[in-house]
Design an enzyme around this catalytic site. Sequence first.
Site, PDB file in Angstrom:
ATOM      1  N   SER A 233     -12.393   6.551 -28.345  1.00  0.00           N
ATOM      2  CA  SER A 233     -11.876   7.348 -27.240  1.00  0.00           C
ATOM      3  C   SER A 233     -12.090   8.832 -27.498  1.00  0.00           C
ATOM      4  CB  SER A 233     -10.392   7.072 -27.030  1.00  0.00           C
ATOM      5  OG  SER A 233      -9.683   7.374 -28.198  1.00  0.00           O
ATOM      6  N   LYS A 234     -12.336   9.207 -28.744  1.00  0.00           N
ATOM      7  CA  LYS A 234     -12.523  10.621 -29.066  1.00  0.00           C
ATOM      8  C   LYS A 234     -13.997  10.949 -29.271  1.00  0.00           C
ATOM      9  CE  LYS A 234      -8.029  10.972 -30.893  1.00  0.00           C
ATOM     10  NZ  LYS A 234      -7.046  11.408 -31.702  1.00  0.00           N
ATOM     11  N   SER A 235     -14.860  10.056 -28.844  1.00  0.00           N
ATOM     12  CA  SER A 235     -16.253  10.263 -29.199  1.00  0.00           C
ATOM     13  C   SER A 235     -17.152  10.158 -27.986  1.00  0.00           C
ATOM     14  CB  SER A 235     -16.677   9.204 -30.209  1.00  0.00           C
ATOM     15  OG  SER A 235     -16.950   8.003 -29.516  1.00  0.00           O
ATOM     16  N   ALA A 304      -7.158  15.913 -28.785  1.00  0.00           N
ATOM     17  CA  ALA A 304      -6.623  14.821 -27.968  1.00  0.00           C
ATOM     18  C   ALA A 304      -6.422  13.578 -28.810  1.00  0.00           C
ATOM     19  CB  ALA A 304      -7.562  14.527 -26.832  1.00  0.00           C
TER      20      ALA A 304
END
Length: 304
Positions: A233-235, A304
Amino acid sequence: MPRPAPPAPRRGRFAPSPTGPLHAGSLVAALGSWLMARRAGGEWRVRIEDLDPPREAPGAAQAQLAALHRLGLVPDGPVLRQSARGALYAAALARLLDAGHAFVCHCSRADLAVHGGLHRACVPGARRPDPAVRLRVPPGCAIAFDDGVHGRVRQDVHAEVGDFVLRRADGLWAYQLAVVVDDAGQGITDVVRGADLLDSTPRQILLQRLLGLPTPAYVHLPLRLDEAGRKLSKSLGAAPVEDDPVAALDAAWRFLGQAPLAPRPPGPSAWLVAALAAFAPARIPRGAPGRLAATHNAPDPEGA
Ligand code: GLU
């Protein structure tokens, strides 16, 4: 002879943050929590964790719910949204403040930097217009629990985490407080989620004890990372999973260490029936069995 009360029904949940589409990483948590709940004959709930409007992607919650439906992962009961539950978080916070477990904190990020970002005592005389509220974590406060995949997990919450935030300086509710209030409010007995939250669990158990709430059973699933080792989700690799639902389910299934389904069921409903019959929780690995190639998608904002 009165009969013993029947055991409480089991209930699992999937609690995505609406920061983007349902991606291969969140599908592992969705499928894993669904399989564990259904295998125990229990219900499966969905909760949208929309506590942090600046991090939200417009339309993401609806898109995630639609994707779950296309994958055949249909929640039992209403979908809860954390954005509508502020009064419950406020009531829990008031109880913690009244009991002296929580305190108003005027320290700034810079004040805490000298202590590695951890809070163990307020800086004398610090004053800000927008104080946070923290939980007091006394010295020696350690929490241990038995995770379904990782076994015994122990954390010295005072030494490793310190006094943690319950309501942020910007007025937003902290995830740790909201998740504890909501897991109890929804009657969740089984929390199955990604291993990135393994080190949050002792904080949540501590809050459950202070609020007199039950502690669910915990299972932390391996995390799907991209080639750079980042959570999906952070990539850049957080591609939506909707194009081929059965292929997406198959990939999540293999990631959970499960033997391939043969013959491969044609649609998501048949796939889920076959998967439930074949599911072997003991095969779930602790760490990622393989890495997923990054594809495309916009990155989340920093922090985030
Ligand atoms: N909302 C969190 C996330 O999307 C999950 C919280 C949880 O399962 O406790 O990472």
